[in-house]
Enzyme design. Structure first.
Site, short mmCIF file in Angstrom:
data_model
loop_
_atom_site.label_atom_id
_atom_site.label_comp_id
_atom_site.label_asym_id
_atom_site.label_seq_id
_atom_site.Cartn_x
_atom_site.Cartn_y
_atom_site.Cartn_z
N HIS A 164 -13.35 -34.04 -63.95
CA HIS A 164 -12.47 -34.13 -65.15
C HIS A 164 -13.31 -34.51 -66.69
O HIS A 164 -12.81 -33.91 -67.69
CB HIS A 164 -11.42 -35.49 -64.88
CG HIS A 164 -10.50 -35.66 -65.94
ND1 HIS A 164 -10.79 -36.54 -67.10
CD2 HIS A 164 -9.35 -35.11 -66.17
CE1 HIS A 164 -9.80 -36.45 -68.03
NE2 HIS A 164 -8.99 -35.65 -67.24
N ARG A 200 -15.92 -39.65 -68.39
CA ARG A 200 -15.26 -41.08 -68.15
C ARG A 200 -14.82 -41.02 -66.71
O ARG A 200 -14.75 -42.20 -66.22
CB ARG A 200 -14.08 -40.86 -68.85
CG ARG A 200 -14.18 -41.33 -70.49
CD ARG A 200 -12.77 -41.28 -71.22
NE ARG A 200 -12.37 -39.71 -71.48
CZ ARG A 200 -11.23 -39.29 -71.07
NH1 ARG A 200 -10.32 -39.88 -70.57
NH2 ARG A 200 -10.65 -38.14 -71.53
N HIS A 219 -14.23 -31.28 -69.15
CA HIS A 219 -13.79 -31.69 -70.28
C HIS A 219 -14.85 -32.27 -71.22
O HIS A 219 -15.60 -33.29 -70.42
CB HIS A 219 -12.72 -32.78 -70.49
CG HIS A 219 -11.35 -32.34 -69.83
ND1 HIS A 219 -10.60 -33.03 -69.11
CD2 HIS A 219 -10.66 -31.15 -70.51
CE1 HIS A 219 -9.45 -32.38 -68.74
NE2 HIS A 219 -9.30 -31.30 -69.75
N HIS A 258 -13.25 -27.87 -74.78
CA HIS A 258 -13.08 -28.46 -75.95
C HIS A 258 -14.56 -28.44 -76.79
O HIS A 258 -14.73 -27.97 -77.84
CB HIS A 258 -12.50 -29.71 -75.78
CG HIS A 258 -11.37 -29.93 -75.52
ND1 HIS A 258 -10.29 -29.44 -75.90
CD2 HIS A 258 -10.56 -30.77 -74.13
CE1 HIS A 258 -9.23 -29.66 -74.87
NE2 HIS A 258 -9.55 -30.27 -74.02
N ASP A 300 -4.26 -24.91 -72.72
CA ASP A 300 -4.64 -26.58 -72.32
C ASP A 300 -3.27 -27.22 -72.09
O ASP A 300 -2.50 -27.10 -71.23
CB ASP A 300 -5.51 -27.18 -73.63
CG ASP A 300 -5.97 -28.70 -73.03
OD1 ASP A 300 -5.31 -29.14 -72.00
OD2 ASP A 300 -6.48 -29.23 -73.80
ZN ZN Z 1 -7.36 -30.35 -70.48
#
Ligand code: ZN
Length: 452
Positions: A217, A220, A242, A279, A330
Site C-alpha cells: 500500500h 506507511r 503508492h 504518484h 486512481d
Molecule cells: Zn491510489
C-alpha cells in the site's frame, strides 16, 4: 475470423491511413497498411475496397483507431465519491476520512455492482485493462469472509462481466502509520502479516484476461521488516506501491528510518522493471536516480493528484532517468485517459513555464503499450500481429476533434472519453456509443445504494 478496415489507426508509432486488420482467437493475425481508402469521405455506397483481398466484408471503422488504453491505478470504490467531496476545504487527509466512510459500507455484493459499473465507464473511455489496487479485503470488524478473497473475487467477476481485463493488485496493508496498528476501517485491509497476506493471495487464480499481482500500500502501511517478503511474493509479476504522494509520508519515513520511502523500498529489493511507483510526486534527486536505474515505472495519476492537491510529480525527469511513464485514474474523480495524457504535459508546463516536454507519441506509449506491460499484459497495447486485438475508435468529427489534424496530437490534446465511439477488447465489441445511457443508469443505481 473478423476483419476491420480502419480509416486511420495508430500503428508502429504513427497514424496510418487505411489499415486492414484481421482478428482470430482474440488476437491480430494480420495488420496491413493500405494508405488512403476511397469510401471514408461519405461516398461509401457501392465501394468495398476490402472485398477482393479477404473473405467477407471488413467492417469499416471511420475515425482514428488506437490500441487499447491501460488504466494502471484504480480503486474502483472511490467512484462513489465523485462530486460528493468537493464542498469542504481540507487536504488529502480530510478527503481520506470521507473515502473511509464508503470503504466501511461495502460488501462483496455491493462492491461487485459498483465495480462493474465503474469498469463499464472505463470501457466507454477506451480503457481495455485496469490495474485494481485492492486493499478492501475483510468484513467491517476485520474478520475474513467465508471466502477470504470474496472481495477480490467480486472485483474479478465485475471486470469479466463488464468485459475489461484486470490485473488484481492485491495490496498488503498492515499498519496505520510507522509503528501504529490499523485503526477504524483499516482493520478491513489488514491480514496481520506479510506471510498471511501472501498465503491469502496465493489462493487467487490467474486466467485469460486476469493477472494476479501484488501491491505494497505504502511504506506507511507495510513495516520495514515486512517489505522484502511482499516484494519476494510478487515474483515475476507486477508489484505496485503508492510512493511519496504526500510530503507527510516522506517526513514520517525519514523520522522513523532515516531514509526516504524510495530508498527504503530500494533497500528491501522492491524496485525493478515490474514495480510501478504510483504518484512518485515528492522525490529527491537520489530517489529519481534509484527509480530510473532500477527501471521502476512511474504511474502518474494527474487528475487525482490535482483533485487531492497532492502536487506535480517530476514525470520528465523520471523518464529521462530511465523510469517509464504509465497512467492511472486512481480515485476516478475523472475517468478519461486522454485527459491524464495531456495533464502530464500541461502540469509540466505550469511547473516550468515552458512548453513541449512530452511528445504526443510518448504519452500514447504510456497510455497503451507501457501501461499494459506494467500490469503484466505484455501482449497488449499495440495494433500488431500477435497482440491482443483491442481497438479504440475516436470520432474525428466531434466538435472537439474536428479540424485538429487527425495526428497523435488529436488523441492527446483534443479528444475526451466521450469521443470514443466503439471499443473492441480481445476481438470482441464491448462498447458502442449508444451504451453510455445504460452505463450512466448502472452507475447511478450502484452509487445511489451506497449513499442511501
Ligand atoms: Zn491510489
Amino acid at each position: 475470423m473478423t476483419s476491420y478496415l480502419l480509416e486511420k489507426a495508430w500503428v508502429g508509432g504513427a497514424v496510418r491511413d487505411g489499415v486492414l486488420v484481421e482478428i482470430e482467437g482474440g488476437r491480430f493475425t494480420s495488420v496491413e497498411v493500405r494508405g488512403r481508402v476511397v469510401g471514408f469521405e461519405g461516398n461509401a455506397e457501392g465501394t468495398n475496397p476490402g472485398s477482393h483481398r479477404i473473405s467477407g466484408d471488413p467492417e469499416r471503422l471511420p475515425g482514428l483507431t488506437l490500441p487499447g488504453l491501460a488504466n494502471c491505478h484504480s480503486h474502483a470504490f472511490h467512484r462513489a465519491l465523485r462530486g460528493r467531496t468537493q464542498r469542504e476545504r481540507g487536504t488529502f487527509w480530510t478527503w481520506r476520512d470521507q473515502m473511509y466512510a464508503v470503504a466501511g459500507r461495502l460488501d462483496p455484493h455491493s462492491y461487485y455492482a459498483l465495480a462493474r459499473a465503474t469498469y463499464r465507464e472505463m470501457l466507454a473511455a477506451g480503457i481495455t485493462a485496469v490495474g485494481e489496487f485492492h486493499y478492501l479485503h475483510h468484513q467491517p470488524d476485520g474478520t475474513p469472509y467465508a471466502d477470504p478473497n470474496a472481495m477480490g473475487h467480486a472485483l474479478i467477476s465485475a471486470a469479466r462481466d463488464a468485459g475489461i481485463r484486470i490485473a488484481l493488485l492485491d495490496t498488503c496493508y498492515l499498519s496505520s502509520g510507522f509503528g501504529q496498528p490499523p485503526e477504524g476501517v483499516q482493520v478491513r485491509y489488514d491480514d496481520g502479516s506479510a506471510a498471511a497476506w501472501a498465503g491469502r493471495v496465493a489462493d487467487l487464480e490467474a486466467a485469460d484476461g486476469v493477472v494476479i499481482g501484488a501491491a505494497i500500500h505504502s511504506v506507511r502501511a507495510v513495516p520495514k521488516d515486512q517489505l522484502a517478503e511482499v516484494a519476494k511474493a510478487s515474483g515475476d509479476g507486477p508489484l505496485h506501491v503508492h510512493l511519496s504522494e504526500q510530503v507527510a509520508e516522506n517526513d514520517a519515513c525519514l523520522a522513523a528510518h532515516g531514509v526516504t520511502p524510495t530508498r527504503l523500498l530500494h533497500d528491501a529489493g522492491a524496485l525493478g522493471p515490474m514495480t510501478s511507483a504510483v504518484h512518485a510526486t515528492h522525490l529527491t534527486d537520489d530517489d529519481i536516480a534509484l527509480l530510473g536505474t532500477s527501471g521502476t515505472r512511474s504511474c502518474l495519476c494527474p487528475t487525482t493528484e490535482r483533485d487531492l492537491g497532492d502536487g506535480i510529480g517530476p514525470s520528465r525527469q523520471l523518464h529521462d532517468a530511465g523510469s517509464p511513464l504509465t497512467l492511472g485514474s486512481d480515485s476516478h474523480a475523472v475517468v478519461d485517459l486522454f485527459e491524464e495524457m495531456r495533464a502530464v504535459e500541461l502540469d509540466e508546463r505550469l511547473a516550468t513555464r515552458q512548453r513541449g516536454h512530452w511528445a504526443a507519441a510518448e504519452l500514447l506509449a504510456a497510455a497503451t503499450y507501457d501501461g499494459h506491460a506494467s500490469l503484466g499484459f505484455d501482449d497488449a497495447g499495440a495494433i500488431a500481429v500477435g497482440q491482443r486485438a483491442d481497438l479504440v475508435t475516436v470520432d474525428l468529427t466531434s466538435p472537439r476533434t474536428a479540424g485538429t489534424g487527425a495526428g497523435p496530437e488529436t488523441a492527446v490534446f483534443a479528444a475526451v472519453a466521450e469521443d470514443v465511439t466503439q471499443v473492441v477488447v480481445d476481438g470482441r465489441v464491448v462498447m458502442r456509443q449508444g451504451d453510455r445511457v445504460d452505463i450512466g443508469r448502472e452507475l447511478d443505481e450502484a452509487i445511489g445504494r451506497m449513499w442511501a
